[in-house]
Design a protein around this motif. Structure first.
Motif, PDB file in Angstrom:
ATOM      1  N   UNK A 124      13.007   2.495  -4.615  1.00 50.90           N
ATOM      2  CA  UNK A 124      12.449   3.842  -4.724  1.00 50.90           C
ATOM      3  C   UNK A 124      11.080   3.852  -4.061  1.00 50.90           C
ATOM      4  N   UNK A 125      10.518   5.052  -3.890  1.00 55.18           N
ATOM      5  CA  UNK A 125       9.197   5.190  -3.298  1.00 55.18           C
ATOM      6  C   UNK A 125       8.287   5.895  -4.281  1.00 55.18           C
ATOM      7  N   UNK A 126       7.049   5.380  -4.411  1.00 57.12           N
ATOM      8  CA  UNK A 126       6.085   6.016  -5.309  1.00 57.12           C
ATOM      9  C   UNK A 126       5.488   7.253  -4.678  1.00 57.12           C
ATOM     10  N   UNK A 127       5.272   7.200  -3.354  1.00 53.48           N
ATOM     11  CA  UNK A 127       4.779   8.359  -2.611  1.00 53.48           C
ATOM     12  C   UNK A 127       5.596   8.482  -1.348  1.00 53.48           C
ATOM     13  N   UNK A 128       5.710   9.670  -0.770  1.00 51.00           N
ATOM     14  CA  UNK A 128       6.472   9.850   0.443  1.00 51.00           C
ATOM     15  C   UNK A 128       5.902   9.032   1.588  1.00 51.00           C
ATOM     16  N   UNK A 129       6.756   8.529   2.442  1.00 51.16           N
ATOM     17  CA  UNK A 129       6.330   7.744   3.585  1.00 51.16           C
ATOM     18  C   UNK A 129       5.961   8.663   4.727  1.00 51.16           C
ATOM     19  N   UNK A 130       5.125   8.170   5.638  1.00 51.22           N
ATOM     20  CA  UNK A 130       4.526   9.022   6.652  1.00 51.22           C
ATOM     21  C   UNK A 130       5.337   9.082   7.934  1.00 51.22           C
ATOM     22  N   UNK A 165       3.891   3.839  -9.681  1.00 46.99           N
ATOM     23  CA  UNK A 165       4.970   4.820  -9.581  1.00 46.99           C
ATOM     24  C   UNK A 165       4.490   6.216  -9.187  1.00 46.99           C
ATOM     25  N   UNK A 166       3.235   6.547  -9.477  1.00 49.54           N
ATOM     26  CA  UNK A 166       2.750   7.909  -9.228  1.00 49.54           C
ATOM     27  C   UNK A 166       1.560   7.859  -8.281  1.00 49.54           C
ATOM     28  N   UNK A 167       1.583   8.716  -7.278  1.00 53.73           N
ATOM     29  CA  UNK A 167       0.483   8.814  -6.332  1.00 53.73           C
ATOM     30  C   UNK A 167      -0.653   9.625  -6.900  1.00 53.73           C
ATOM     31  N   UNK A 168      -1.569  10.060  -6.026  1.00 58.77           N
ATOM     32  CA  UNK A 168      -2.760  10.774  -6.481  1.00 58.77           C
ATOM     33  C   UNK A 168      -2.519  12.246  -6.766  1.00 58.77           C
ATOM     34  N   UNK A 169      -1.432  12.800  -6.272  1.00 65.13           N
ATOM     35  CA  UNK A 169      -1.196  14.221  -6.469  1.00 65.13           C
ATOM     36  C   UNK A 169      -1.093  14.584  -7.934  1.00 65.13           C
ATOM     37  N   UNK A 170      -1.952  15.475  -8.390  1.00 63.04           N
ATOM     38  CA  UNK A 170      -1.965  15.960  -9.771  1.00 63.04           C
ATOM     39  C   UNK A 170      -2.073  14.804 -10.766  1.00 63.04           C
TER      40      UNK A 170
END
Length: 529
Positions: free
Chosen positions: A250-256, A183-188
């Motif tokens: 839902x998306x865990x991180x924004x898509x590119x 659910x959570x990417x690498x940011x922070x």
């Protein structure tokens, strides 16, 4: 049209994705806090399972010296299922070894089971796997407490209960870390997981308070109530846990790529191209050859299903991920220290400060309070420095000094004990929390895995399983060394801290020798409109 109330405006300011993330964050927090809640009672009840015969005899002498009126009252009688020195078989002279064996049986089973748990867990739906583990853990935690009501004095009964409970509890950690990592990417990530990892301390605090409430009067309930809570949370897990963002669109991180979604989902704008230099740990710490690649510009595309179509990674394959072995061995010694405090601190406080079981249990929660701040502080520092190993290296050298001071100051009075418990908890729990959460998630999503989402559970299990070997050894060694004096226990803990730091030396050197911790090269950055 009337203006919306401020509270409603606040609620609608968050997107659907953000609400789901907050829900999963809180749910997994509570789920694993309940696991730790059920582990704490054994450390609280130790002071009841064995009571010092001298204290009992002193009470009898004082009773005989009372007035004739007092002597006419019925003499003090222990229940039939207790001995003068506690609950058989723990009323014997070798009670510390027996209590240490209980800890060792649970933690050794936990360590062995953890290696298998990650491999099994990544091949099964997390929700079902975690639900089974919580229901089983609740049952065997309560079974230990039933020994009080059914007058069971077989040491083998309590050992077997601990072994099975240790095995089923291994379903918890790989499951919740994998779910949160989805659910959570690498940011922070350091800050997010530092806050989230406070569930360990929260669970320990609640477990201490619940177990301490009944410890002196009916210690069986000190296990049955936490067991019921774990089982109830297992039902909550089955009803509400969402394993992956894609399960609810839902998306865990924004898509590119630029796109917009309805129902309040964010719009994202591609600013730069992705590069492996995006994460300094990828370039400095986690590259096998330790060399920086110069301005490679390419995009790593993850499968649209989060890697679910890929084969699960093997145990050996997970070990080959750079950094896994070093952090695993570091955690072995860091967890040895942490779990020695977890299982023996209340008894130590009872012996040194001469407090009853309930007060000692309450006082021991200050160690966990300090652990909350230590975990968050370690996460914040590692995010700011972008160096996980160096952050651990900053905190580990202070642990032996703090433990040495604690062993001396704790005998000077209650106020000094409180201060040192808070400081020791922060320094001991900081590196331990960082490695088991943010570092495990980083390594489980390492670029060499090419987006294989199935690797996270196995990597997490290897790191925590190795750490659990130390968690098993610590309380066992404490039980063997404490009869010769608590000072020897603290020397053992100091030696363990030095070993933990030693295994990180190479990784710290790589991080510090990397020319600049800031990210270089082209990156993918997303901004919310």
């Amino acid at each position: 049209m009337a203006r919306l109330p401020a509270g409603i405006r606040f609620l609608v300011s968050f997107s659907r994705d953000q609400w789901y993330k907050a829900f999963i964050f809180i749910l997994t927090f509570l789920l694993y806090a309940s696991f730790h809640l059920s582990r704490k009672p054994i450390s609280i009840v130790k002071g009841v399972l064995h009571r010092y015969c001298a204290a009992v005899n002193d009470d009898e002498v004082r009773f005989d010296g009372q007035s004739q009126k007092a002597s006419d009252s019925p003499p003090h009688r222990l229940p039939d299922n207790e001995t003068d020195c506690g609950w058989a078989p723990f009323g014997q002279d070798n009670y510390q070894q027996l209590l240490g064996a209980l800890d060792y049986s649970f933690l050794c089973a936990y360590a062995v089971g953890m290696y298998l748990s990650g491999i099994i867990g990544e091949r099964l739906p997390i929700r079902y796997y975690l639900t089974f583990g919580m229901l089983a853990s609740g049952a065997f935690t309560a079974l230990f407490g039933l020994g009080y009501f059914y007058d069971i004095h077989s040491f083998g009964f309590y050992v077997v209960t601990q072994v099975v409970n240790g095995l089923v509890q291994t379903t918890g950690w790989p499951s919740v870390v994998t779910c949160l990592g989805n659910w959570f990417g690498k940011g922070r990530r350091g800050l997010i997981m530092g806050v989230w990892n406070s569930h360990t301390s929260v669970g320990n605090i609640l477990g201490s308070l619940i177990a301490g409430y009944w410890a002196s009067t009916c210690w069986g309930l000190s296990f049955i109530v936490p067991g019921a809570i774990v089982a109830a949370m297992g039902i909550v897990c089955f009803l509400f846990l969402v394993e992956h963002p894609k399960d609810v669109a839902c998306s865990s991180t924004p898509v590119a790529h630029s796109r917009s979604c309805e129902n309040g989902v964010h719009r994202f704008r591609l600013q730069k191209q992705a590069s492996p230099a995006q994460d300094p740990e990828v370039q400095c710490l986690l590259l096998a050859d330790g060399k920086r690649s110069a301005h490679q510009s390419h995009v790593v595309i993850l499968p649209g299903n989060g890697g679910s179509g890929m084969a699960a990674i093997s145990f050996v394959g997970a070990l080959k991920i750079p950094g896994v072995i070093e952090f695993s061995l570091c955690l072995l010694f860091a967890k040895l220290v942490s779990y020695t405090f977890l299982f023996w601190l209340p008894l130590y406080i009872t012996n040194v400060d001469h407090l009853d079981v309930k007060k000692a249990g309450e006082l021991s929660t200050l160690f966990d309070v300090g652990g909350i701040f230590g975990g968050i502080l370690a996460g914040v520092i590692s995010d700011r420095l972008e160096k996980r190993a160096s952050t651990c290296g900053l905190m580990l050298p202070f642990q032996p000094r703090t433990l040495y001071v604690f062993s001396a100051v704790s005998r000077m009075g209650l106020e000094a004990t409180v201060a040192m418990l808070l400081l020791s908890g922060a320094l001991v729990s900081g590196p331990y929390a960082l490695i088991t959460t943010a570092v495990s998630a980083d390594l489980g999503t390492h670029k060499s895995l090419k987006g294989n989402a199935h690797a996270l559970a196995t990597v997490t299990a290897i790191i925590d399983g190795t750490g659990s070997v130390g968690a098993a050894l610590g309380p066992l060694l404490a039980g063997l060394l404490s009869p010769s004096g608590w000072t020897n226990v603290f020397y053992m803990l100091m030696f363990a801290d030095a070993c933990a730091l030693l295994f990180l030396i190479r990784l710290i050197h790589k991080e510090l020798s990397c020319p600049g911790s800031a990210t270089t090269g082209d990156q993918v950055l997303f901004k919310e409109h």
